[in-house]
Design a protein around this motif. Sequence first.
Motif: not given
Length: 389
Positions: A21-29, A31-36, A79-85, A87-91
């Motif tokens: 879970t940790t590896l997937c969550v960190i990887a998703y965070a 990749s998401s910050l790089i792509v968007d 406070i959400e790091p990203l408005d409207g996202e 679960f990405l904020g949890v990552c």
Amino acid sequence: MFRRMGAGRWGGIVAAPFLITTLCVIAYAISSLIVDPPGSWTLVLTVIAGVAISSGLMIPLGHGSNFPTVGVSIAMLAIEPLDGEPFLGVCIWTVGILVSQIVRTRSLLTSLVVTGLAAVSAFAFVAIQDPFRHFDAWLLPLFLVATTAYYLVFLTGQWIFEWLRTDMPAFPSLRSLNAPRFGLVILGVALTATAMNYVDRLLIPWLDNEAASRRSPFVVLLAASMIYLFVQRARYSASEDRLSALVDAAIELPRETGDDLSLALQSRARFIVKADEVSIRDLPPEDEEIGARLTLVPGREQYLIASRGVAGSLFSREDERALNSVAHVASEAARTQDEVLLLERRANTDALTGLPNYGAFQKALVEANENRLYHEGIALLFIDLDDFK
């Protein structure tokens, strides 16, 4: 791999999902910050830093050191790091948790497992509070429920893992839980999260006289800084108590000898590092133990070993230094006592034969004379063997 954590076969099976879970969550965070890229990198980095800073405050929830400790960094998700996202904020929040765990535990594997469990718990927190976060009047009850869910999921996961990896024998029961303290922790986190929301969404716009004004990074850092003050206060108090205990040990241990010295050392060490068990053995410390080299018998090196019960909080660097210090005091006390005994033997025995010398004879004669009854006498046998008296 899990054997290094002291985990058995079932404990490894339970730990694996959290690690993944940790590896997937960190990887998703990442990749998401790089792509968007986010609209505010400042807020993202501030949340990560705030989580890492606030993670230093670990609160024991039990009556003994063998009960799990919990942190308060979940308040940073107010406070959400990203408005409207959310679960990405949890990552993103999880990145800060991983950094703090690596610094705290100095074990990548343990950090990944604990971070995975924290991430799962944080998802539960967000799932409860995010749909209703815009109802300002209900923020406090909402955060109370979400915070309770976070801690319950975290403690349940840790209980299951520890139960399976140790076959249950020494894991603390619910009776060890300090319920009032647990309630205060939940209330404190909920109040902090509520205050952060009100400051960011109501107070700052009112102060700036602009409805859309936000200072989210400032609010996050302000909250983290206040938690950091509590951390420093707790560390100062713990250091003061530890230093006082070390001074007491330095006074007491030189007075003890033999087995009494060993017992006094173990008692003092147990109090200083808040350990459940302290022992002296020939083998070095194992996983989840700390140890210090010790010499109570000349020529025999041993180890002073301290351990905490199942699920107990990890030992800190300060604990290791304190254990080394008290072991050094005991070693020096034993060495000094051995040197004093050696000097006394040299002063009272003949260097060639090892027999008592004239000084020892004078002491024995004085002692015999002082301890005899008034009407008793003293007999002295004088033997001369070829001028050897």
